[in-house]
Write an enzyme that holds these catalytic residues in place. Structure first.
Site, short mmCIF file in Angstrom:
data_model
loop_
_atom_site.label_atom_id
_atom_site.label_comp_id
_atom_site.label_asym_id
_atom_site.label_seq_id
_atom_site.Cartn_x
_atom_site.Cartn_y
_atom_site.Cartn_z
N THR A 11 32.86 -35.17 -13.56
CA THR A 11 33.15 -36.49 -14.11
C THR A 11 34.59 -36.63 -14.61
O THR A 11 35.20 -37.68 -14.45
CB THR A 11 32.18 -36.78 -15.29
OG1 THR A 11 30.86 -36.77 -14.75
CG2 THR A 11 32.45 -38.11 -15.95
N GLN B 59 12.59 -19.23 -23.92
CA GLN B 59 12.84 -20.66 -23.76
C GLN B 59 13.50 -21.24 -25.01
O GLN B 59 14.05 -22.34 -24.97
CB GLN B 59 11.52 -21.40 -23.51
CG GLN B 59 10.90 -21.05 -22.18
CD GLN B 59 9.53 -21.67 -21.97
OE1 GLN B 59 9.16 -22.63 -22.66
NE2 GLN B 59 8.78 -21.15 -21.02
N CYS B 60 13.41 -20.51 -26.14
CA CYS B 60 14.04 -20.99 -27.38
C CYS B 60 15.55 -20.79 -27.26
O CYS B 60 16.00 -19.76 -26.77
CB CYS B 60 13.56 -20.18 -28.58
SG CYS B 60 11.83 -20.42 -28.94
N SER C 179 29.28 -30.75 -10.08
CA SER C 179 28.97 -29.34 -10.34
C SER C 179 27.53 -28.97 -9.99
O SER C 179 27.18 -27.80 -9.98
CB SER C 179 29.29 -28.98 -11.79
OG SER C 179 28.34 -29.47 -12.68
N SER C 180 26.69 -29.94 -9.65
CA SER C 180 25.34 -29.61 -9.17
C SER C 180 25.43 -28.88 -7.83
O SER C 180 24.47 -28.23 -7.41
CB SER C 180 24.50 -30.87 -8.98
OG SER C 180 24.53 -31.63 -10.15
N THR D 263 30.13 -30.93 -16.14
CA THR D 263 29.46 -30.33 -17.30
C THR D 263 28.08 -29.76 -16.95
O THR D 263 27.60 -28.86 -17.64
CB THR D 263 29.29 -31.36 -18.43
OG1 THR D 263 28.59 -32.49 -17.91
CG2 THR D 263 30.62 -31.79 -19.00
N ASP D 264 27.45 -30.30 -15.90
CA ASP D 264 26.05 -29.94 -15.66
C ASP D 264 25.83 -28.44 -15.49
O ASP D 264 24.84 -27.90 -16.00
CB ASP D 264 25.51 -30.68 -14.42
CG ASP D 264 25.34 -32.18 -14.70
OD1 ASP D 264 25.37 -32.57 -15.87
OD2 ASP D 264 25.17 -32.95 -13.72
N1 ASP Z 1 27.26 -34.49 -12.66
C1 ASP Z 1 28.53 -34.21 -13.24
C2 ASP Z 1 28.89 -32.77 -12.90
O1 ASP Z 1 28.39 -31.88 -13.51
C3 ASP Z 1 28.50 -34.43 -14.72
C4 ASP Z 1 29.78 -34.10 -15.42
O2 ASP Z 1 30.79 -33.79 -14.88
O3 ASP Z 1 29.78 -34.18 -16.65
O4 ASP Z 1 29.68 -32.57 -12.03
#
Ligand code: ASP
Length: 355
Positions: A26, A290-291, A71-72, A102-103
């Site tokens: 993003t 998981q915590c 980033s996915s 961020t993902d």
């Molecule tokens: N879907 C975006 C990514 O991880 C979200 C982001 O950049 O915050 O590439």
């Protein structure tokens, strides 16, 4: 790969040099009325978008991966590519900034912390919740602060000689951080390890929490990550066929089980037997909770004692992101079983606390 040079010091010689590796996400997006949506921003215009960069007196080099990705879509090959870019340019820069979605940033920062063996310069990951073109974007401050941290030194020694995530008002160890927020600006947190710095009017470094700089360390990149790994998350009612199909994946070499609380899992014999059979077939199983706070203590409850008995490895307070990437990294080394197990449960670069 596109390379852009920005000298913010002209006419004076630059005081420092930072290499920025732009992977996508993003942060670098702007709205395009032609294309009717968000598109990657042309970094050649970065000084127009962030004129504050001129105050740095630095040589900034920008490597833009092609294609830029959400980033996915990040893969272990990207991690190795980023690690190699850092290695090839290591002597020429004071620090490195990785612009990343961020993902999956916490996975990538964890992976890089393992792949960059002997690192003693800053590698600072950052991104943004809002694109650089948005009025209230957090991209500008996240990028400026990351550059400042990547360049920060005391008596010629980098203040943060490790892989970290700089986001909003925190600097966190990369392999301790988790994305916990998809909407608020403070997206990343680290429950089990203190922040490396807090970012306000000043950047307050928590020197005690930061890895020690080792002047003699030589950077080396391990070029292989093993992808034949899987994650099995516990939930009440998890079926035998689900556990069976995961533990019997062809060529599976490592499995992370995401358990309850301090490492607890169902006690039904079919469940324990399936894990035991997998271990007997040479699959390494790592227990991660998981915590997000606290740690796995196999044997504390009867519901985890059986895991200990059959040879499941306790992941202490590893995050899932650090656990799975550490497994991929260590499996990629093709170590003898004893060495692999030791490596997995002992800290390599501050990713876990030993009990
Ligand atoms: N879907 C975006 C990514 O991880 C979200 C982001 O950049 O915050 O590439």
């Amino acid at each position: 790969m596109k390379v852009i040079q920005i000298d913010t010091a002209t006419p004076n010689p630059p005081e420092q040099s930072i290499l920025i590796i732009y992977t996508g996400g993003t942060l670098g997006m702007v709205y395009s009325s032609n294309q009717g949506g968000l598109v990657p921003f042309d970094f050649e215009q970065i000084l127009d978008k962030i004129p504050e960069l001129r105050h740095f007196a630095m040589q900034l080099t920008l490597y833009s991966l092609e294609p830029l990705i959400d980033s996915s879509d990040i893969t272990p090959n990207h991690w190795i590519q980023i690690a190699n870019i850092i290695k090839e340019n290591y002597q020429n820069y004071d620090g490195f900034v990785v612009l990343h979605g961020t993902d999956t940033m916490a996975f990538s920062a964890s992976a890089l912390s393992f792949l960059l063996e002997g690192l003693n310069k800053p590698v600072i990951f950052t991104g943004a919740q809002l694109p650089i073109g948005a009025v209230r974007s957090d991209a500008r401050t996240n990028l400026l602060t990351s550059i400042e941290i990547a360049a920060a030194k005391r008596k010629g020694i980098p203040l943060v000689p490790e892989v970290a995530i700089c986001f909003h008002d925190l600097l966190l160890r990369g392999n301790r951080a988790k994305k916990l927020e998809s909407a608020h600006f403070d997206a990343f947190h680290s429950e089990n390890y203190p922040s490396l710095a807090t970012i306000g009017t000043h950047i307050e470094y928590n020197h005690k929490a930061i890895l020690t700089h080792t002047a003699t360390a030589k950077l080396q990149v391990h070029p292989v990550m093993e992808s034949d790994v899987a994650i099995l998350k516990m939930f009440p009612g998890v079926s035998k066929s689900a556990v069976e199909s995961i533990t019997q994946i062809e060529n599976l070499k490592g499995l992370v089980i995401e358990t309850y609380g301090s490492g607890n899992a169902p006690t039904q014999s079919w469940f324990v037997d399936l894990l035991k059979q997998a271990i007997n077939r040479g699959i390494f199983i790592l227990n991660i909770s998981q915590c997000i706070g606290g740690q796995v203590m196999q044997g504390r409850y009867a519901t985890s004692a059986q895991l200990l008995d059959i040879g499941v490895l306790g992941g202490s307070d590893l995050t899932l992101e650090a656990g799975i990437t550490k497994m991929m990294y260590l499996l990629g080394k093709k170590l003898p079983a004893k060495e692999f197990k030791k490596g997995l449960i002992e800290p390599i670069c501050g990713e876990l606390t030993t009990i």
